[in-house]
Design a protein around this motif. Structure first.
Motif, PDB file in Angstrom:
ATOM      1  N   ALA A  60       0.966  -1.169   0.029  1.00 16.67           N
ATOM      2  CA  ALA A  60       0.062  -0.076  -0.078  1.00 16.67           C
ATOM      3  C   ALA A  60       0.870   1.414  -0.073  1.00 16.67           C
ATOM      4  O   ALA A  60       1.867   1.268   0.900  1.00 16.67           O
ATOM      5  CB  ALA A  60      -0.949   0.006   1.242  1.00 16.67           C
ATOM      6  N   ALA A  61       0.327   2.239  -0.679  1.00 20.74           N
ATOM      7  CA  ALA A  61       0.696   3.790  -0.522  1.00 20.74           C
ATOM      8  C   ALA A  61      -0.624   4.530  -0.032  1.00 20.74           C
ATOM      9  O   ALA A  61      -1.663   4.082  -0.455  1.00 20.74           O
ATOM     10  CB  ALA A  61       1.440   4.443  -1.508  1.00 20.74           C
ATOM     11  N   VAL A  62      -0.358   5.461   1.019  1.00 21.25           N
ATOM     12  CA  VAL A  62      -1.528   6.113   1.503  1.00 21.25           C
ATOM     13  C   VAL A  62      -1.294   7.544   1.312  1.00 21.25           C
ATOM     14  O   VAL A  62      -0.184   8.088   1.456  1.00 21.25           O
ATOM     15  CB  VAL A  62      -1.542   5.828   3.026  1.00 21.25           C
ATOM     16  CG1 VAL A  62      -2.145   4.288   2.953  1.00 21.25           C
ATOM     17  CG2 VAL A  62      -0.368   5.978   3.975  1.00 21.25           C
ATOM     18  N   GLY A  63      -2.275   8.195   1.026  1.00 14.67           N
ATOM     19  CA  GLY A  63      -1.984   9.596   0.774  1.00 14.67           C
ATOM     20  C   GLY A  63      -3.130  10.482   0.131  1.00 14.67           C
ATOM     21  O   GLY A  63      -4.313   9.638  -0.347  1.00 14.67           O
ATOM     22  N   ILE A  64      -2.994  11.570   0.033  1.00 19.26           N
ATOM     23  CA  ILE A  64      -4.331  12.691  -0.490  1.00 19.26           C
ATOM     24  C   ILE A  64      -3.939  13.175  -1.928  1.00 19.26           C
ATOM     25  O   ILE A  64      -2.749  13.972  -1.763  1.00 19.26           O
ATOM     26  CB  ILE A  64      -4.787  13.518   0.414  1.00 19.26           C
ATOM     27  CG1 ILE A  64      -5.109  13.089   1.827  1.00 19.26           C
ATOM     28  CG2 ILE A  64      -5.867  14.484  -0.173  1.00 19.26           C
ATOM     29  CD1 ILE A  64      -5.981  12.213   1.946  1.00 19.26           C
ATOM     30  N   ALA A  91       5.025   3.763   1.171  1.00 21.14           N
ATOM     31  CA  ALA A  91       5.233   5.082   0.720  1.00 21.14           C
ATOM     32  C   ALA A  91       4.031   6.057   1.084  1.00 21.14           C
ATOM     33  O   ALA A  91       2.624   5.539   1.197  1.00 21.14           O
ATOM     34  CB  ALA A  91       5.427   4.992  -0.939  1.00 21.14           C
ATOM     35  N   ILE A  92       4.201   7.264   0.970  1.00 25.74           N
ATOM     36  CA  ILE A  92       3.038   8.251   1.247  1.00 25.74           C
ATOM     37  C   ILE A  92       2.825   8.530  -0.508  1.00 25.74           C
ATOM     38  O   ILE A  92       3.705   9.217  -1.126  1.00 25.74           O
ATOM     39  CB  ILE A  92       3.548   9.552   1.845  1.00 25.74           C
ATOM     40  CG1 ILE A  92       4.123   9.247   3.407  1.00 25.74           C
ATOM     41  CG2 ILE A  92       2.688  10.689   1.894  1.00 25.74           C
ATOM     42  CD1 ILE A  92       2.939   8.567   4.294  1.00 25.74           C
ATOM     43  N   GLY A  93       1.828   8.375  -0.725  1.00 26.91           N
ATOM     44  CA  GLY A  93       1.240   8.851  -2.178  1.00 26.91           C
ATOM     45  C   GLY A  93      -0.123   8.269  -2.566  1.00 26.91           C
ATOM     46  O   GLY A  93      -0.790   7.347  -1.934  1.00 26.91           O
ATOM     47  N   GLU A  94      -0.839   8.689  -3.517  1.00 22.02           N
ATOM     48  CA  GLU A  94       0.049   9.654  -4.508  1.00 22.02           C
ATOM     49  C   GLU A  94      -0.030  11.175  -4.074  1.00 22.02           C
ATOM     50  O   GLU A  94      -1.471  11.494  -3.777  1.00 22.02           O
ATOM     51  CB  GLU A  94      -0.178   9.329  -5.904  1.00 22.02           C
ATOM     52  CG  GLU A  94      -1.740   9.631  -6.411  1.00 22.02           C
ATOM     53  CD  GLU A  94      -1.770   9.328  -7.891  1.00 22.02           C
ATOM     54  OE1 GLU A  94      -1.267  10.210  -8.737  1.00 22.02           O
ATOM     55  OE2 GLU A  94      -2.454   8.316  -7.900  1.00 22.02           O
ATOM     56  N   ILE A  95       0.629  11.907  -4.043  1.00 23.93           N
ATOM     57  CA  ILE A  95       0.543  13.308  -3.511  1.00 23.93           C
ATOM     58  C   ILE A  95       1.190  14.240  -4.673  1.00 23.93           C
ATOM     59  O   ILE A  95       1.861  13.775  -5.358  1.00 23.93           O
ATOM     60  CB  ILE A  95       1.016  13.457  -2.069  1.00 23.93           C
ATOM     61  CG1 ILE A  95       2.695  13.464  -2.272  1.00 23.93           C
ATOM     62  CG2 ILE A  95       0.627  12.562  -0.931  1.00 23.93           C
ATOM     63  CD1 ILE A  95       3.405  13.588  -0.890  1.00 23.93           C
TER      64      ILE A  95
END
Length: 256
Positions: A60-64, A91-95
């Protein structure tokens, strides 16, 4: 058979509702080793985490996403952080920033983008950047941070912009757009990106490569992107698959 990682997919999209589980359960038959499912808002980040828990090869990637910044609750960052610390969140994404459609709020987009970059730095996680029609603002924000651990996904900029992204220490990934007949700009950008800094993605269910353009995309279609990169770079497809897999595992270190 070529084996590879899809570094950017959206299996939470409604296009996969009829057969999501069946498709994911047989995706390995197409050479797919691992998949990173992207978060775009709170609900889709939650689903990314859910899929990562359900399927051993999904991460997973998580983000706004910039198109989803309106109406974020005050505690949105705390909720993202709660998911980001899980073992299979890579990851932090997708941003990022997206000025493509009318009515966007650039100040809000930039604030949410920077807050998520701060979170990624706090957690020592890479970022997955979305930038559309916002190159100058996006690059200015990233330059302020010096080196950035991350990837510029679905790259659509010029060769010169690609060089600037590489100078920040980031990787670059291309979608099936590379295979389109009108892909001259993308090909010129690809030519300046060393193989050691490339990653593969579908952005599925969107951006299906030729000969599947216009159809629902899935991770197995990356083989066509690999073949195009190999043609442009003048190297065997096996080398493209091997090197991009290594690049992805090095960036998304929690996948190792």
């Amino acid at each position: 058979m070529l084996e590879f990682i899809d570094s950017h997919a959206h299996y939470d999209a409604e296009q996969f509702d009829p057969d999501r589980e069946e498709l994911l359960n047989r995706i390995h038959e197409g050479g797919v080793l691992k998949i990173v499912n992207m978060g775009c808002n709170l609900e889709r980040s939650r689903l990314s985490v859910e899929y990562a828990e359900k399927f051993p090869f999904v991460y997973a990637a998580v983000g706004i996403h910039p198109e989803d910044v309106e109406g974020m609750p005050e505690d949105y960052l705390d909720r993202i952080k709660k998911w980001a610390v899980l073992p299979k969140t890579v990851a932090i994404g997708e941003i990022g920033l997206d000025y493509h459609y009318e009515g966007y709020d650039p100040d809000l987009q930039k604030r949410i983008f920077e807050e998520q970059l701060d979170l990624a730095e706090e957690l020592s996680l890479p970022v997955v950047i979305h930038s559309r029609d916002a190159t100058e603002d996006c690059m200015n924000i990233l330059r302020k941070r010096g080196k950035v651990s991350g990837v510029m996904h679905c790259f659509s900029g010029s060769a010169e912009t690609a060089k600037q992204v590489l100078a920040l220490g980031m990787n670059i990934s291309f979608t099936g757009v590379l295979t389109f007949k009108n892909a001259r700009k993308a090909i010129e950008a690809l030519e300046v990106v060393p193989l050691e800094r490339l990653m593969l993605e579908t952005d599925c269910p969107y951006m299906a490569p030729e000969p599947n353009r216009g159809k629902r995309c899935d991770s197995s279609m990356i083989v066509h992107i690999i073949e195009k990169i190999a043609e442009v770079k003048g190297v065997p497809p096996e080398l493209v698959a091997k090197q991009t897999t290594e690049n992805t595992l090095n960036l998304f270190y929690k996948m190792k």
